[in-house]
Design a protein around this motif. Structure first.
Motif, short mmCIF file in Angstrom:
data_model
loop_
_atom_site.label_atom_id
_atom_site.label_comp_id
_atom_site.label_asym_id
_atom_site.label_seq_id
_atom_site.Cartn_x
_atom_site.Cartn_y
_atom_site.Cartn_z
N ASN A 196 0.83 -1.21 0.00
CA ASN A 196 0.00 0.00 0.00
C ASN A 196 0.86 1.25 0.00
O ASN A 196 0.50 2.27 -0.61
N PHE A 197 1.99 1.19 0.70
CA PHE A 197 2.89 2.35 0.76
C PHE A 197 3.43 2.70 -0.63
O PHE A 197 3.35 3.85 -1.07
N PHE A 198 3.96 1.69 -1.34
CA PHE A 198 4.51 1.96 -2.66
C PHE A 198 3.41 2.29 -3.67
O PHE A 198 3.63 3.08 -4.59
N ALA A 199 2.24 1.68 -3.50
CA ALA A 199 1.13 2.04 -4.38
C ALA A 199 0.73 3.50 -4.16
O ALA A 199 0.41 4.22 -5.11
N GLY A 200 0.75 3.95 -2.89
CA GLY A 200 0.45 5.35 -2.61
C GLY A 200 1.47 6.29 -3.24
O GLY A 200 1.12 7.35 -3.76
N ILE A 201 2.75 5.91 -3.19
CA ILE A 201 3.78 6.74 -3.82
C ILE A 201 3.55 6.83 -5.33
O ILE A 201 3.65 7.90 -5.94
N LEU A 202 3.21 5.71 -5.96
CA LEU A 202 2.97 5.72 -7.40
C LEU A 202 1.73 6.55 -7.74
O LEU A 202 1.72 7.27 -8.75
N ILE A 203 0.70 6.45 -6.91
CA ILE A 203 -0.50 7.25 -7.16
C ILE A 203 -0.20 8.73 -7.03
O ILE A 203 -0.61 9.56 -7.86
N LEU A 204 0.54 9.10 -5.99
CA LEU A 204 0.90 10.50 -5.80
C LEU A 204 1.82 11.00 -6.91
O LEU A 204 1.73 12.16 -7.35
N TRP A 205 2.72 10.13 -7.37
CA TRP A 205 3.66 10.54 -8.40
C TRP A 205 2.98 10.69 -9.76
O TRP A 205 3.24 11.64 -10.50
N ARG A 206 2.11 9.74 -10.08
CA ARG A 206 1.45 9.78 -11.38
C ARG A 206 0.24 10.71 -11.37
O ARG A 206 -0.33 11.00 -12.42
N PHE A 207 -0.18 11.14 -10.19
CA PHE A 207 -1.30 12.05 -9.98
C PHE A 207 -2.51 11.75 -10.86
O PHE A 207 -3.00 12.61 -11.58
N PRO A 208 -3.07 10.53 -10.85
CA PRO A 208 -4.29 10.30 -11.63
C PRO A 208 -5.47 11.07 -11.08
O PRO A 208 -6.40 11.41 -11.82
N PHE A 209 -5.47 11.36 -9.79
CA PHE A 209 -6.54 12.18 -9.21
C PHE A 209 -5.98 12.94 -8.02
O PHE A 209 -4.95 12.58 -7.44
N GLU A 210 -6.67 14.02 -7.67
CA GLU A 210 -6.25 14.88 -6.58
C GLU A 210 -7.36 14.91 -5.53
O GLU A 210 -8.47 14.42 -5.76
N ALA A 211 -7.03 15.49 -4.39
CA ALA A 211 -8.06 15.73 -3.38
C ALA A 211 -9.10 16.68 -3.96
O ALA A 211 -8.77 17.73 -4.51
N GLY A 212 -10.36 16.30 -3.84
CA GLY A 212 -11.45 17.08 -4.42
C GLY A 212 -12.06 16.45 -5.65
O GLY A 212 -13.19 16.78 -6.04
N ASP A 213 -11.34 15.51 -6.29
CA ASP A 213 -11.89 14.81 -7.45
C ASP A 213 -12.93 13.78 -7.01
O ASP A 213 -12.86 13.23 -5.91
N VAL A 214 -13.87 13.52 -7.89
CA VAL A 214 -14.87 12.47 -7.67
C VAL A 214 -14.44 11.26 -8.50
O VAL A 214 -14.27 11.36 -9.72
N ILE A 215 -14.26 10.12 -7.82
CA ILE A 215 -13.80 8.92 -8.50
C ILE A 215 -14.77 7.78 -8.23
O ILE A 215 -15.58 7.83 -7.30
N LYS A 216 -14.63 6.74 -9.04
CA LYS A 216 -15.45 5.53 -8.89
C LYS A 216 -14.55 4.34 -9.15
O LYS A 216 -13.96 4.21 -10.23
N CYS A 217 -14.44 3.46 -8.15
CA CYS A 217 -13.60 2.26 -8.26
C CYS A 217 -14.37 1.09 -7.67
O CYS A 217 -14.64 1.07 -6.46
N GLU A 218 -14.73 0.15 -8.53
CA GLU A 218 -15.58 -0.98 -8.12
C GLU A 218 -16.87 -0.45 -7.50
O GLU A 218 -17.62 0.24 -8.14
#
Length: 314
Positions: A141-163
């Motif tokens: 989860n830690f490295f996944a979080g780093i990749l998410i933050l680095w690739r910035f697919p979404f930011e705080a305030g975005d509306v997302i849908k996953c499963e």
């Protein structure tokens, strides 16, 4: 020479007992002296090591202060280079992690004078392997979080849908992401879940396309119905005028000709619901004003008496 009197068994046992009584106090005193000496050696070693403890503690405090100052400088530098808040947080966290690793390494070398950098790094490597196996999910989860933050697919305030999770992102942390559902519940989602599964970012743009289906009767003029629907949709305030409106007859339904109505509106869930409501209301009112039938299912009830004679039809 005088002959010694014979020694019986009882006299021998008494002599042995007295000998043991003389030796036992001497042996106990030796053990007590050894234990006391060991305790004194440990205490003296502890007193002699106190300066190293103090120096190690000072090093940890210095590391804490340096990490705070370096984090502030890193955030200022990141704000000048990019506007993405997630990347700011990632750079600050990585900077603090590196500083803490170096500080802990130096503190360990101060606390244990015989520890060399090579030995420390080797021990750290073995420790990291053991900890990695023990906390596998946490590190994933830690490295996944780093990749998410680095690739910035979404930011705080975005509306997302996953499963089955849909809502507004409140915070993207290194291990978890907090999402606030549109119904108000707060969901803590592991970053690995978001990283492995397809994730729809509904607010990646400020507009989205919506579709509804309208049915008109088989006896109506389809071209005229399409024109009426188009004018009704164009008159809606929440329909964007920078994207085309698409209205096409779609299929032959059970009791109507189905028409597909597609338009563009705002991307947030509230804007979607408001836009759909406005379009549905406008289309229904326009078709009614034009005298175009919107068919709906009819149910016919036939009631017969015991003789089979028709009594009533609704």
């Amino acid at each position: 020479m005088q002959a010694q009197p014979p020694v019986d068994d009882k006299t021998k046992e008494l002599a042995e007992t007295l000998e043991l009584a003389k030796v036992a106090p001497t042996s106990f005193s030796h053990v007590l002296e050894a234990v006391t000496g060991s305790m004194l050696d440990i205490w003296n070693a502890f007193l002699g090591h106190i300066p190293f403890f103090v120096a190690g503690l000072v090093m940890l405090l210095l590391t804490w202060g340096v990490s705070i100052v370096a984090g502030k400088f890193t955030r200022r530098f990141a704000r000048k280079t990019t506007k993405r808040s997630s990347l700011h947080d990632l750079l600050v966290r990585l900077t603090r992690i590196v500083i803490w690793l170096l500080g802990l390494l130096i503190a360990a070398m101060i606390l244990f004078p015989g520890l060399t950098p090579a030995r420390a790094l080797g021990g750290l490597g073995l420790l990291s392997v053991a900890v990695g196996f023990a906390f596998k999910d946490m590190f994933e989860n830690f490295f996944a979080g780093i990749l998410i933050l680095w690739r910035f697919p979404f930011e705080a305030g975005d509306v997302i849908k996953c499963e089955q999770v849909e809502g507004r992102v409140e915070a993207v942390e290194v291990r978890n992401t907090t999402i606030r559902r549109t119904t108000g519940e707060l969901v803590i989602v592991p970053n690995l879940f978001l990283f492995k599964n397809p994730c729809e970012i509904l607010t990646d743009r400020n507009k989205r396309r919506f579709t509804i289906y309208v049915g008109v009767g088989y006896g109506e003029d389809v071209d005229a119905a399409v024109k009426v629907i188009e004018n009704a949709v164009l008159g809606c305030e929440m329909v964007r005028d920078d994207e085309p409106i698409q209205i096409f007859p779609r299929a032959f339904g059970d009791s109507s000709i189905d028409i597909e109505v597609t338009w563009w509106g705002g991307s947030t869930p509230l804007q979607e619901r408001a836009s759909r409501g406005e379009v549905v209301t406008a289309v229904k009112r326009a078709l009614e004003d034009a005298g175009i039938e919107i068919p709906f299912p009819h149910r016919t009830l036939t009631i017969r008496d015991a003789t089979g004679v028709l009594q009533k039809e609704v």
